[in-house]
Enzyme design. Sequence first.
Site, short mmCIF file in Angstrom:
data_model
loop_
_atom_site.label_atom_id
_atom_site.label_comp_id
_atom_site.label_asym_id
_atom_site.label_seq_id
_atom_site.Cartn_x
_atom_site.Cartn_y
_atom_site.Cartn_z
N GLU A 133 5.80 -4.31 -1.94
CA GLU A 133 4.33 -4.36 -1.95
C GLU A 133 3.86 -5.50 -2.85
O GLU A 133 2.97 -5.34 -3.71
CB GLU A 133 3.75 -3.02 -2.43
CG GLU A 133 4.15 -1.83 -1.59
CD GLU A 133 3.47 -1.80 -0.22
OE1 GLU A 133 2.73 -2.74 0.11
OE2 GLU A 133 3.71 -0.84 0.52
N HIS A 393 -12.40 2.95 3.05
CA HIS A 393 -12.23 4.37 2.75
C HIS A 393 -12.45 4.66 1.26
O HIS A 393 -13.26 5.52 0.90
CB HIS A 393 -10.87 4.84 3.23
CG HIS A 393 -10.60 4.43 4.65
ND1 HIS A 393 -11.33 4.93 5.71
CD2 HIS A 393 -9.74 3.51 5.17
CE1 HIS A 393 -10.91 4.36 6.83
NE2 HIS A 393 -9.95 3.49 6.53
#
Length: 414
Positions: A133, A393
């Site tokens: 990541e 979100h």
Amino acid sequence: MSKEISLQQTIGKGYAEFWRFRGRYRVVKGGRGSKKSVTSALWHIYHMMRMPLANMLVIRKTFNTHKDSTWAQLKWAANRLGVSHLWQFKKSPLEAVYKPTGQKILFRGLDDPMSITSITVDTGYLCWVWVEEAYQILNEDDFDKVDMSIRGELPEGYFKQLTLTFNPWNEKHWLKRRFFDAENPNTLALTTTYKCNEFLGDDDRALFEWMREQKPKRHRVEGEGNWGIAEGAIYENWREEEFDWLQIAKLPGYKAIFGLDFGYTNDPSAFVAALVNKSLKKLYIFDEHYEHAMKNNEIAEMIKRKGYAKERIIADSSEPKSIDEIRGYGIHRIRPADKGPDSVNTGIQYLQQYEIIVHKFRCPNVSMELSSYVWDQDKSGRFLNRPIDDFNHALDALRYAMEQIRKPSGVSFD
């Protein structure tokens, strides 16, 4: 010991060049399901067993995310290669040991920089680093410190290598400039997609087709492995920083706020915690949760586990049944957001007045959304006065939380 494997049978197609490359930087941007992480795990397990003096360091932005990601993936890789009996995967300290030689896989987070600069190994040499990541590392200097930790002479036949895997959310990220825009014989820069993953099921492929039709900007990144386009960013006055939220909470004028946005299969449920000072127009985001397929009882347990069960939480009002269920699980002060007409743009305009500081290590998904949330465009490329319905979100949860600041009389907590 030697063990023969079939590369194609074990990991499938698309990674032959990745498997053979010996330069210093091996950088793979790819969409979801493109095998980039599992292939990296397989490569490192296999090559550590072939090279008895090699040790490995695994880096993520935050240490506590390793156990459910890289540690689990490497353990899976040992099983996949049929050699799990030769490895010991320890939880305390978090590491993996190759039993025949004592070689180690070490796990570290950038939230503890001293643990990286002071690394030593008992057997052999520290040869390889896997940065998983890598997109979450917004500061190039943080990566440079890891890069400098891999130094010194190695025996003949050994080599140093840093492998970076990530989803390419934002084309302005330093990873693009450093590894993809500049030609360097010491760098292998690859783009992979789910299309090279023969092991996906029909339901997985159907999800990508849904994404292509319903959320094309997300499909550009997660489906096609292309760089996300950051033009038309909605929030520009934000930055990452490491701060002590407990001390900030003690300062005059700061109020804690909490928001929740519901998701399930295609979208994550997102929870955000922040400290806001209305007079200073300053907002510190200090905690988040971001997860797909959460049931309402699991959301309630997450809130309790984080210690926010008694706090005022403003949730997406489109799911009143979910709010009632979560309240029934003991989160008594959860209430629906008062959306009203044009509430999205109104909430955005209010948030744009604030200086937003995101905790550097605790809120990577908030940072991802802030760097990817843009105004929509028409077919000619002209920006419209509405945001895209994606990368929103955690930011929707933040808008809900800010309602009690923007219009405190409009929300009841009775």
